[in-house]
Design an enzyme around this catalytic site. Structure first.
Site, PDB file in Angstrom:
ATOM      1  CG  HIS A  44       9.058  -4.384   9.152  1.00 51.05           C
ATOM      2  ND1 HIS A  44       8.964  -5.717   9.468  1.00 51.05           N
ATOM      3  CD2 HIS A  44       8.093  -4.150   8.234  1.00 51.05           C
ATOM      4  CE1 HIS A  44       7.984  -6.267   8.787  1.00 51.05           C
ATOM      5  NE2 HIS A  44       7.436  -5.351   8.016  1.00 51.05           N
ATOM      6  CD  GLN A  61      -2.548  -6.178   2.894  1.00 53.41           C
ATOM      7  OE1 GLN A  61      -2.762  -5.034   3.263  1.00 53.41           O
ATOM      8  NE2 GLN A  61      -1.316  -6.611   2.620  1.00 53.41           N
ATOM      9  NE  ARG A 117       2.322 -14.442   3.910  1.00 55.39           N
ATOM     10  CZ  ARG A 117       1.899 -13.273   3.413  1.00 55.39           C
ATOM     11  NH1 ARG A 117       2.754 -12.448   2.853  1.00 55.39           N
ATOM     12  NH2 ARG A 117       0.625 -12.947   3.478  1.00 55.39           N
ATOM     13  CD  GLN A 136      14.143  -0.913  -4.200  1.00 47.95           C
ATOM     14  OE1 GLN A 136      14.949  -1.783  -4.540  1.00 47.95           O
ATOM     15  NE2 GLN A 136      14.401   0.368  -4.307  1.00 47.95           N
TER      16      GLN A 136
HETATM   17  O1  PAF Z   1       3.565  -4.445   2.953  1.00 45.50           O
HETATM   18  C1  PAF Z   1       2.765  -4.595   3.885  1.00 45.50           C
HETATM   19  O2  PAF Z   1       3.124  -5.011   4.988  1.00 45.50           O
HETATM   20  C2  PAF Z   1       1.288  -4.265   3.682  1.00 45.50           C
HETATM   21  O3  PAF Z   1       0.876  -4.600   2.400  1.00 45.50           O
HETATM   22  C3  PAF Z   1       0.948  -2.805   4.006  1.00 45.50           C
HETATM   23  C4  PAF Z   1       1.651  -1.836   3.076  1.00 45.50           C
HETATM   24  C5  PAF Z   1       1.322  -2.497   5.442  1.00 45.50           C
HETATM   25  C6  PAF Z   1      -0.562  -2.583   3.849  1.00 45.50           C
HETATM   26  O4  PAF Z   1      -1.293  -3.404   4.690  1.00 45.50           O
END
Ligand code: PAF
Length: 285
Positions: free
Chosen positions: A37, A61, A187, A148
């Site tokens: 990140h 999700q 994770r 990616q």
């Molecule tokens: O990659 C992620 O962390 C998630 O899928 C995202 C793009 C923040 C959407 O919740």
């Protein structure tokens, strides 16, 4: 750094910067931030844009048997990290802020979401695309950054932006790996020492597959089989999928003759890891 959990306040912060002539960059995340990140932040900052990072563990999700409730969270640690990295505004909405009432409107990208992780995690990409679409409407960024490691997610979001004519540049940033090759992921904290050691087989087998392609192996099935055999021989990992697909549209590949994505998902205990490699293949005529 500005920090808010409220959509109207975030919109005010962004409007002020836009009026000053700044471009806006958005980095959507689910928090528990790591070097992957922070590399997205670095890349976003290089553009000179006002950098907004969002942290939201998106329930939409996750499937009913997936790790939504145990997904790692540590907001105050994340705040320190993004502040030090030079993020301009942090948006960390609550579930209620993002979904004040049960949602009935979804955004779905067909075809691309039916293979790889999409085939194994029904509804996952609909949840991702819906929340990213909401974030795009809230922030209205000029640029947005994705890693990616989630290559399929990056392609799907790029396609959504293109299909819906959103004026957003979707930028992808290469996978960040630990020194020993393990792709960095939130994770990874769930891996035992032994599982973490065994998980190195993922990047090793991807590297080996690239070498096979470079020395002339063309059969996608042979490449997939080699990776499967190596993972099964050298670890206790349970393979979800190992697939060679076209890197542009994720269509099936029989013979490797253009740039391919080698993608895999493997479970170590209850932790599902994904990794991939894009192998550029040029054909000369
Ligand atoms: O990659 C992620 O962390 C998630 O899928 C995202 C793009 C923040 C959407 O919740």
């Amino acid at each position: 750094m500005k920090r808010t959990s409220q959509i109207p306040e975030l919109r005010e912060i962004i409007a002020l910067e836009r009026n000053r002539g700044r471009k806006i960059a958005l980095i959507p995340t689910m928090g528990y931030l790591h070097q992957g990140h922070l590399t997205l932040v670095e890349r976003a900052k290089q553009t000179g844009a006002f950098v907004v990072l969002s942290i939201f563990v998106n329930p939409l999700q996750f499937g009913p048997t997936e790790d939504y409730s145990s997904y790692p969270r540590d907001l105050e640690r994340d705040v320190r990290l993004v502040e030090a990295a030079g993020v301009d505004a942090l948006f960390h909405p609550t579930d209620h802020e993002m979904y004040p009432h049960p949602i009935v409107t979804y955004v779905e990208v067909g075809q691309l979401d039916t293979v790889l992780c999409g085939a194994k995690r029904p509804g996952h990409f609909r949840g991702v695309v819906t929340v990213v679409s909401k974030l795009f409407h809230i922030v209205q960024p000029d640029l947005s950054f994705f890693g990616q490691k989630d290559y399929q997610q990056y392609l799907i979001i790029q396609r959504m932006v293109s299909d819906l004519n959103l004026p957003i540049e979707v930028c992808s940033v290469p996978i960040v790996r630990e020194e020993d090759g393990l792709a960095i992921s939130s994770r990874n904290v769930f891996l035992t020492l032994e599982q973490r050691q065994e998980a190195l087989i993922l990047s090793k087998s991807l590297n080996e597959a690239e070498i096979h392609i470079r020395v002339g192996v063309k059969s996608a099935r042979e490449i997939e089989l080699n990776i499967r055999e190596r993972i099964s021989r050298e670890s206790h990992g349970i393979i979800d999928y190992v697939e060679v697909r076209d890197a542009g549209d994720l269509s099936e590949v029989v013979n490797v003759e253009s740039t391919v994505l080698i993608a895999l998902a493997v479970r170590f205990g209850s932790t599902r890891l994904i990794d991939n490699k894009v192998v550029e293949v040029r054909t000369f005529v």
